[in-house]
Design a protein around this motif. Structure first.
Motif, PDB file in Angstrom:
ATOM      1  N   LYS A   1       0.837  -1.208   0.000  1.00 48.92           N
ATOM      2  CA  LYS A   1       0.000   0.000   0.000  1.00 48.92           C
ATOM      3  C   LYS A   1       0.871   1.257   0.000  1.00 48.92           C
ATOM      4  O   LYS A   1       0.586   2.219  -0.740  1.00 48.92           O
ATOM      5  N   GLU A   2       1.919   1.271   0.827  1.00 47.38           N
ATOM      6  CA  GLU A   2       2.816   2.429   0.855  1.00 47.38           C
ATOM      7  C   GLU A   2       3.419   2.701  -0.514  1.00 47.38           C
ATOM      8  O   GLU A   2       3.492   3.858  -0.966  1.00 47.38           O
ATOM      9  N   LEU A   3       3.874   1.646  -1.184  1.00 50.94           N
ATOM     10  CA  LEU A   3       4.514   1.814  -2.488  1.00 50.94           C
ATOM     11  C   LEU A   3       3.517   2.301  -3.537  1.00 50.94           C
ATOM     12  O   LEU A   3       3.831   3.182  -4.344  1.00 50.94           O
ATOM     13  N   LEU A   4       2.322   1.744  -3.530  1.00 51.92           N
ATOM     14  CA  LEU A   4       1.318   2.180  -4.502  1.00 51.92           C
ATOM     15  C   LEU A   4       0.805   3.579  -4.185  1.00 51.92           C
ATOM     16  O   LEU A   4       0.474   4.351  -5.096  1.00 51.92           O
ATOM     17  N   ASP A   5       0.762   3.931  -2.893  1.00 51.47           N
ATOM     18  CA  ASP A   5       0.362   5.284  -2.520  1.00 51.47           C
ATOM     19  C   ASP A   5       1.362   6.319  -3.034  1.00 51.47           C
ATOM     20  O   ASP A   5       0.975   7.455  -3.360  1.00 51.47           O
ATOM     21  N   GLU A   6       2.635   5.927  -3.093  1.00 50.37           N
ATOM     22  CA  GLU A   6       3.650   6.849  -3.616  1.00 50.37           C
ATOM     23  C   GLU A   6       3.433   7.135  -5.094  1.00 50.37           C
ATOM     24  O   GLU A   6       3.800   8.208  -5.586  1.00 50.37           O
ATOM     25  N   VAL A   7       2.837   6.192  -5.813  1.00 49.34           N
ATOM     26  CA  VAL A   7       2.486   6.437  -7.217  1.00 49.34           C
ATOM     27  C   VAL A   7       1.367   7.467  -7.294  1.00 49.34           C
ATOM     28  O   VAL A   7       1.308   8.275  -8.228  1.00 49.34           O
ATOM     29  N   GLY A   8       0.510   7.443  -6.292  1.00 49.91           N
ATOM     30  CA  GLY A   8      -0.559   8.430  -6.208  1.00 49.91           C
ATOM     31  C   GLY A   8      -1.572   8.296  -7.319  1.00 49.91           C
ATOM     32  O   GLY A   8      -1.946   7.195  -7.720  1.00 49.91           O
TER      33      GLY A   8
ATOM     34  N   ARG B   1      -1.139   9.301 -10.429  1.00 50.01           N
ATOM     35  CA  ARG B   1      -0.557   9.295 -11.765  1.00 50.01           C
ATOM     36  C   ARG B   1      -1.248   8.247 -12.630  1.00 50.01           C
ATOM     37  O   ARG B   1      -1.642   7.184 -12.141  1.00 50.01           O
ATOM     38  N   ASN B   2      -1.384   8.529 -13.894  1.00 49.81           N
ATOM     39  CA  ASN B   2      -2.020   7.563 -14.792  1.00 49.81           C
ATOM     40  C   ASN B   2      -0.991   6.643 -15.440  1.00 49.81           C
ATOM     41  O   ASN B   2      -1.290   5.948 -16.416  1.00 49.81           O
ATOM     42  N   GLU B   3       0.221   6.632 -14.887  1.00 47.65           N
ATOM     43  CA  GLU B   3       1.280   5.755 -15.387  1.00 47.65           C
ATOM     44  C   GLU B   3       2.060   5.201 -14.201  1.00 47.65           C
ATOM     45  O   GLU B   3       2.359   5.914 -13.250  1.00 47.65           O
ATOM     46  N   ILE B   4       2.381   3.912 -14.260  1.00 51.40           N
ATOM     47  CA  ILE B   4       3.179   3.275 -13.216  1.00 51.40           C
ATOM     48  C   ILE B   4       4.218   2.371 -13.864  1.00 51.40           C
ATOM     49  O   ILE B   4       3.910   1.649 -14.822  1.00 51.40           O
ATOM     50  N   ASP B   5       5.435   2.463 -13.384  1.00 54.07           N
ATOM     51  CA  ASP B   5       6.481   1.528 -13.792  1.00 54.07           C
ATOM     52  C   ASP B   5       6.495   0.436 -12.720  1.00 54.07           C
ATOM     53  O   ASP B   5       7.085   0.613 -11.656  1.00 54.07           O
ATOM     54  N   ILE B   6       5.838  -0.661 -12.998  1.00 48.78           N
ATOM     55  CA  ILE B   6       5.696  -1.731 -12.017  1.00 48.78           C
ATOM     56  C   ILE B   6       7.064  -2.228 -11.551  1.00 48.78           C
ATOM     57  O   ILE B   6       7.273  -2.507 -10.362  1.00 48.78           O
TER      58      ILE B   6
ATOM     59  N   ASP C   1      -6.904  -4.655  -7.198  1.00 46.18           N
ATOM     60  CA  ASP C   1      -7.884  -3.890  -6.421  1.00 46.18           C
ATOM     61  C   ASP C   1      -7.806  -2.401  -6.743  1.00 46.18           C
ATOM     62  O   ASP C   1      -8.822  -1.707  -6.783  1.00 46.18           O
ATOM     63  N   ARG C   2      -6.592  -1.928  -6.981  1.00 46.52           N
ATOM     64  CA  ARG C   2      -6.402  -0.484  -7.148  1.00 46.52           C
ATOM     65  C   ARG C   2      -6.652  -0.021  -8.581  1.00 46.52           C
ATOM     66  O   ARG C   2      -7.153   1.092  -8.798  1.00 46.52           O
ATOM     67  N   TYR C   3      -6.310  -0.859  -9.553  1.00 47.34           N
ATOM     68  CA  TYR C   3      -6.380  -0.423 -10.952  1.00 47.34           C
ATOM     69  C   TYR C   3      -7.378  -1.255 -11.738  1.00 47.34           C
ATOM     70  O   TYR C   3      -7.268  -2.481 -11.824  1.00 47.34           O
ATOM     71  N   ALA C   4      -8.347  -0.577 -12.328  1.00 48.42           N
ATOM     72  CA  ALA C   4      -9.358  -1.256 -13.141  1.00 48.42           C
ATOM     73  C   ALA C   4      -8.816  -1.617 -14.510  1.00 48.42           C
ATOM     74  O   ALA C   4      -9.272  -2.572 -15.140  1.00 48.42           O
TER      75      ALA C   4
END
Length: 393
Positions: A113-120, A122-127, A362-365
């Protein structure tokens, strides 16, 4: 028949159809062969690989007589044979049982959760950068007892390891490079040992400091090497699994949708990713005697490299092996090897993958892959960048 004198496609990328076609040819025609480039005997069929990994009396993990410059041996489970291997593994194995690790699940969920929260938003994530690199680094660091403010040392060591490229693991120059890459981390662990000797805590390095094997305490070199192995293996192998999992599922959107709709499929999906896109390409052993394998005699005191990638795509063991199938039934994949050297952190890697995948879904549709780049490494098959356009659920 394909030209088996040609060099196979590089391991440091997924390789794609060319790699798997080459390995199919090898399994059919030269399942056990001497490779001039690596100066090692290569093994490609599942049955033969399984035999090498389980027959520790014939195929040793002790590389010292092959790589005399290798100083990362004492305390390093991956280069030990019984009885010392069993004794040292027993010291720490209770910390990696499924029951023990289940207690870590809430903390792993917090870290994800902390790591994904840091992405906030943004509509882009580098997994690869934002999740698969960071999560296992933090999990294994907490287990070992490395404070958050000191984890840059592990990151620098991991990056140095990933930057090393050599097809011959017995090459003396390569061994020196590996040891140089670990010097900072080894020095840090020595200091941490001193701290834990004075004030033990509830972490794995304290267990090693206070452990006794045959009525003796482990010495500093043993503890350092064991700890370095746990840190690097616990970070890099799981990092590869997480990245490969997200990549492979994105390449199979129908199956990704099935997993999203039915989370009971997550464990099966993880096992199939481990088979289909194996994180660690090869496992090494040394022959204790002349031995016949796959109709070929391998002399004593020779390095043998088992192709885990090829074994996990062997049509003799897996129907339609080049097909990714999360509903595959029997799946005795060898990504974590097998036998007495079965990966100590396999259960932890699976747990992290399960929690991470559920959290991402859960976070990304929507997850649409836009960019991929690979580490230039012979020791891992792993995306360095894995960028997705995302839409929040």
């Amino acid at each position: 028949m394909a030209d088996q004198s040609a060099t196979p496609p590089a391991f440091f990328t997924d390789g794609g159809p060319a790699l798997y076609a080459w390995m199919r040819n090898a399994r059919d025609n030269t399942p056990v062969k001497f490779d001039e480039t690596s100066q090692c005997w290569k093994v490609y069929r599942y049955e033969d690989v399984h035999h090498v990994l389980t027959d520790w009396e014939t195929f040793s993990n002790d590389m010292c007589r092959i790589v005399p410059e290798h100083h990362f041996t004492r305390g390093n489970l991956s280069t030990m044979d019984p009885p010392v291997h069993k004794q040292l593994r027993g010291v720490i194995s209770q910390g990696f049982t499924p029951r023990t690790l289940a207690q870590l699940a809430p903390r792993i969920e917090e870290l994800v959760k902390e790591l994904l929260d840091e992405v906030g938003d943004r509509n882009e994530i580098d997994i690869a950068r934002d999740l698969s690199y960071q999560l296992p680094l933090n999990v294994i660091s907490e287990l070992i007892g490395v404070p958050r403010e000191d984890r840059g040392i592990l990151q620098r060591t991991a990056d140095a390891q990933l930057a090393l490229t050599c097809e011959n693991p017995a090459d003396s120059d390569f061994v020196v490079q590996v040891q140089k890459a670990m010097e900072e981390l080894q020095a840090y662990i020595k200091d941490l040992i001193s701290v834990r000797r004075a004030a033990p805590r509830d972490d794995l390095i304290s267990k090693l400091v206070t452990a006794r094997v045959e009525d003796r305490a482990l010495d500093e070199e043993e503890i350092v090497n064991f700890t370095v192995l746990l840190l690097l293996a616990g970070h890099l192998t799981t990092m590869s699994l997480l990245g490969n999992m997200m990549l492979t599922l994105s390449e199979h959107p129908d199956q990704l949708a099935e997993v999203r709709a039915d989370r009971s499929l997550v464990p099966n999906a993880i096992e199939e990713v481990l088979r289909y896109r194996t994180p660690v390409p090869e496992g090494g052993r040394v022959t204790n005697r002349d031995v016949e394998l796959g109709g070929t005699v391998i002399p004593a005191n020779k390095m043998v490299l088992c192709s885990l990638i090829s074994a996990n795509r062997d049509e003799r063991e897996f129907p339609s092996p080049d097909t990714f199938d999360i509903r595959r039934g029997s799946n005795p994949q060898l990504a974590f090897t097998t036998g007495i050297h079965y990966c100590l952190g396999a259960h932890l890697a699976r747990l992290e993958a399960k929690i991470a995948l559920n959290a991402v879904l859960d976070r990304y549709a929507q997850l649409n892959l836009t960019e991929i780049a690979w580490y230039q490494s012979h020791s891992l098959c792993n995306p360095k960048h894995l960028t997705f356009d995302v839409q929040r659920a």
